[in-house]
Design a protein around this motif. Structure first.
Motif, mmCIF file in Angstrom:
data_model
loop_
_atom_site.group_PDB
_atom_site.id
_atom_site.type_symbol
_atom_site.label_atom_id
_atom_site.label_comp_id
_atom_site.label_asym_id
_atom_site.label_seq_id
_atom_site.Cartn_x
_atom_site.Cartn_y
_atom_site.Cartn_z
ATOM 1 N N TRP A 1 0.833 -1.212 0.000
ATOM 2 C CA TRP A 1 0.000 0.000 0.000
ATOM 3 C C TRP A 1 0.864 1.257 0.000
ATOM 4 O O TRP A 1 0.560 2.232 -0.696
ATOM 5 N N GLU B 1 0.286 3.716 -3.016
ATOM 6 C CA GLU B 1 -0.566 4.857 -2.705
ATOM 7 C C GLU B 1 0.234 6.107 -2.349
ATOM 8 O O GLU B 1 -0.076 7.202 -2.818
ATOM 9 N N HIS C 1 -6.431 3.005 5.261
ATOM 10 C CA HIS C 1 -5.514 2.437 4.270
ATOM 11 C C HIS C 1 -6.322 1.457 3.425
ATOM 12 O O HIS C 1 -6.868 0.484 3.945
ATOM 13 N N VAL D 1 -6.544 -0.893 -0.220
ATOM 14 C CA VAL D 1 -5.851 -1.525 -1.339
ATOM 15 C C VAL D 1 -6.885 -1.919 -2.381
ATOM 16 O O VAL D 1 -7.879 -2.607 -2.065
#
Length: 742
Positions: free
Chosen positions: A51, A55, A121, A123
């Motif tokens: 991640w 990101e 968070h 994904v």
């Protein structure tokens, strides 16, 4: 039909990810003999790293997969083996389990330190959520196709690796007979390192694949436990067969989705059952599958424990009660309450001493039996309401009996299990209880009675009151918990020194030899499980009462693992190890973390440093657990040996006692703070054996006075020669020899 196909495809996709994760477990266990409880934590950490690079850094997916799955995953596994796992040869099952548990906890704490758990968070799926095809009216996304294809390819590849390649044979030989492998020119440690690298790679891949399927949200604890569900699939193949592991994973995935599809959605039962299903299947598989035969000989490990005499245990128990009382006079009310909570954890830790330290049986969910006792005590032992509510003694006794009976029921189907299998069975029970019972907030109607096991998701447990004894007072609670710990500890010392304790030790050393000598192992296992569960139940009720309000999180699986880890680090075969481990679990890290948190709030300029120190305490605790393989008997063993060697250094002991008395008086009169006193006393206690050894070494270098020759030390040739010189016997002998020669 459409519903059936939809949930079947979703089940196969979920099963494929379970298969990838379980294959990594089978791989590492087959080639190192270590069951990696940290497998889920490795998957979690790798997924967070994926991640981060996609990101935050904006890397493309293909590059992130190469770096995270292809480089970071293998590096993580190889480093774990090189630094930690290779040092676990010759240790007991509990030590191997605890080291991997410490890796699990340390990895979770480190992830929460690096990635703020309060932030979101997420994904996404490979190729995006819109990339999909339709099969028989069912939408299948490309990400799900990748999961299925990867699972089939990995299962086939590992099957070929283990059965058709020289490398696979070497890997399996590294745990079967490493010495024979060396004689054939192979390095078993290199083969084991390769397997750990591959296993870690599969764990990270499973984490990256499963998060988008489960909703896309990343949570360190949730993702770790989600991958742990793959343990059930690994046990289908008994940690040996890749095809059976693959089949078990598919059964697991399909069953979980069919529960959602066809069971009633009203209430919390269906959701709780779906979460608990992998653990239910795990327990069932462990009980049904055939087990290995009893060992014909004892397995010699590096753990060594000394059993205290009953009289010595009673003396030290009285000293503990006196010391706790004197120290409580220095503490504020909040400190007394926190200390009392630590003593309740120490009582729970005693259940591990008798079960694992004495009998060699494993329990990874001691807090689960405390939860059982708490629920029973809450429903049958609380009198009054509001601030006037109290727990009666009948409720506590009923709770202890209920915990013992549940311990017997859990042990009964698991009596044929040993070592790792038994540990996994108790873990499955703990997770089932946490997900099915402690999440049950719905009303039930039974025999005309309406009740809720966990109303509003929490229980308010009032303190115990027995006649004039009211545990609402913090000092009274602390001293009651301390006296109970002391009494149970003396009772366990008497049990261990008796015939029953010797039978437990024989069963721990060699079950086969114990059975051959006529011991009833079924009765022995059942009884020690019930004793252990009863102690854990008593400690659990007291812990809940000290906390006041408890929820599912107070009896979590990770909490049980942390307690077990700290008790093993201290010395699970020692009563003092239970005391130290319980205090560290209930007081130590929590007090330090909260202290650094308060300092961060009070000092904005130093907030970052204090917050980092709070995280470092948690990670450092796990690091201590990772090092238990180098000292499997625990650090209490070393401390006891150090003090035992100081019997001849009485001046040092008298000086330390005088220093302690002076420091206590200074703390009692507020000349120094309680923290200062505690830190100085702790440092002095740790350094005292070092000072004693220095004193004894210096004393040995001094010449012994002639009047003490042969009294304080044994006669040696050097001492005899010195006596001859001092008394003039050497010269007389030489003159006499000269006259005789003349």
């Amino acid at each position: 039909m459409s519903t059936f196909l939809t949930y079947t495809i979703l089940g196969l996709v979920l099963g494929s990810v379970y298969s990838i994760a379980a294959s990594g477990l089978v791989l590492t266990y087959n080639t190192s003999g270590i069951f990696n409880f940290a497998h889920g934590a490795q998957a979690m950490f790798g997924t967070f790293l994926y991640w981060h690079v996609t990101e935050r850094w904006g890397w493309p997916v293909w590059l992130a997969l190469i770096v995270v799955v292809g480089l970071a995953g293998p590096a993580m596994g190889a480093a774990l083996h090189a630094v930690i796992m290779r040092g676990l040869r010759g240790t007991a099952d509990v030590t191997k389990i605890i080291v991997t548990v410490a890796v699990l906890l340390g990895t979770v704490y480190l992830a929460q330190w690096i990635w703020n758990p309060d932030e979101a968070h997420t994904v996404g799926m490979f190729f995006g959520a819109g990339a999909k095809i339709t099969v028989g009216g069912v939408v299948v996304r490309y990400h799900e196709i990748v999961c299925l294809a990867a699972a089939v390819a990995i299962a086939a590849g590992l099957r070929v690796l283990f059965t058709r390649s020289r490398t696979g044979v070497v890997m399996r030989g590294s745990v079967d007979d490493p010495d024979l492998l060396r004689r054939n020119g192979h390095d078993p440690e290199r083969a084991a390192m390769l397997s750990w690298a591959l296993g870690s790679t599969l764990a990270v891949l499973a984490g990256v694949l499963i998060v988008p399927i489960s909703g896309g949200g990343l949570d360190a604890n949730a993702l770790t436990l989600l991958v742990i569900d793959a343990f059930a699939a690994a046990m289908f193949g008994r940690l040996r067969s890749i095809p059976r592991t693959f089949a078990g994973a598919m059964v697991l995935g399909l069953a979980a989705n069919y529960v959602l599809a066809y069971l009633p959605s009203a209430g919390t039962f269906t959701g709780n059952l779906r979460v608990s299903l992998p653990m239910i299947i795990l327990f069932t598989v462990l009980v049904v599958l055939p087990q290995d035969r009893l060992r014909g000989a004892a397995v010699r490990t590096r753990e060594r424990y000394r059993v205290p005499a009953v009289r010595a245990a009673a003396v030290w128990a009285a000293a503990l009660v006196a010391a706790v009382y004197l120290y409580s006079l220095l503490l504020p009310e909040s400190g007394v309450t926190t200390f009392a909570l630590g003593m309740t954890f120490a009582i729970i830790a005693l259940s591990l001493t008798v079960l694992t330290g004495y009998a060699g049986e494993l329990n990874l969910a001691p807090l689960a039996f405390g939860a059982v006792a708490t629920v029973v005590a809450f429903h049958f032992g609380v009198e009054g309401t509001g601030l006037a509510a109290r727990m009666n003694i009948q409720g506590v006794l009923l709770a202890v009996v209920a915990a013992a009976l549940v311990g017997g029921l859990v042990a009964l189907p698991a009596l044929r299990l040993r070592g790792l299998y038994l540990a996994l069975a108790t873990m499955a029970f703990g997770e089932f209880l946490s997900n099915m019972v402690l999440r049950d907030t719905t009303e039930h109607h039974l025999f005309g009675t309406t009740f809720t096991l966990f109303p509003d998701g929490s229980l308010v447990v009032p303190p115990l009151k027995v006649g004039p004894l009211d545990l609402r007072d913090g000092t009274t609670f602390l001293m009651t918990a301390t006296v109970l710990f002391a009494l149970i500890a003396v009772g366990l010392a008497a049990l261990r020194n008796g015939g029953y304790g010797r039978r437990l030790a024989a069963m721990k050393d060699s079950p086969a030899a114990s059975a051959m000598l006529g011991q009833n192992l079924v009765r022995l296992k059942l009884s020690v499980f019930m004793i252990s569960a009863a102690i854990a139940g008593l400690g659990g009720v007291l812990m809940s009462s000290a906390t006041g309000t408890v929820a599912q999180e107070n009896f979590s699986f990770t909490g049980s693992l942390a307690l077990l880890m700290l008790v093993v680090v201290a010395g699970i075969g020692y009563l003092s190890g239970a005391l130290v481990g319980g205090l560290m679990a209930g007081v130590g890290s929590a007090v330090l973390v909260s202290t650094f948190g308060d300092l961060a709030l009070a000092n904005e300029g130093m907030a970052t440093i204090y917050t980092a120190l709070g995280h470092l305490v948690l990670v450092g605790t796990a690091l201590v657990g990772m090092g238990v393989g180098r000292n499997p008997s625990g650090f209490v063993h070393d401390i006891i040996d150090g003090y035992r060697a100081m019997r001849d250094a009485k001046p040092v002991l008298y000086g330390a006692g005088a220093l302690g008395a002076v420091l206590y008086v200074l703390a009692l009169t507020d000349v120094i703070g309680t923290w200062t006193f505690a830190l100085i006393a702790l440092c002095a206690a740790m350094l005292l054996p070092v000072v004693g050894r220095s004193y004894l070494a210096e004393r040995r270098t001094r010449p012994v006075p002639l009047e003490l020759a042969g009294v304080d030390e044994p006669y040696t040739d050097e001492l005899r020669a010195r006596l001859d010189r001092e008394l003039g016997l050497t010269a007389a002998l030489e003159k006499g020899g000269a006259r005789v020669t003349a």
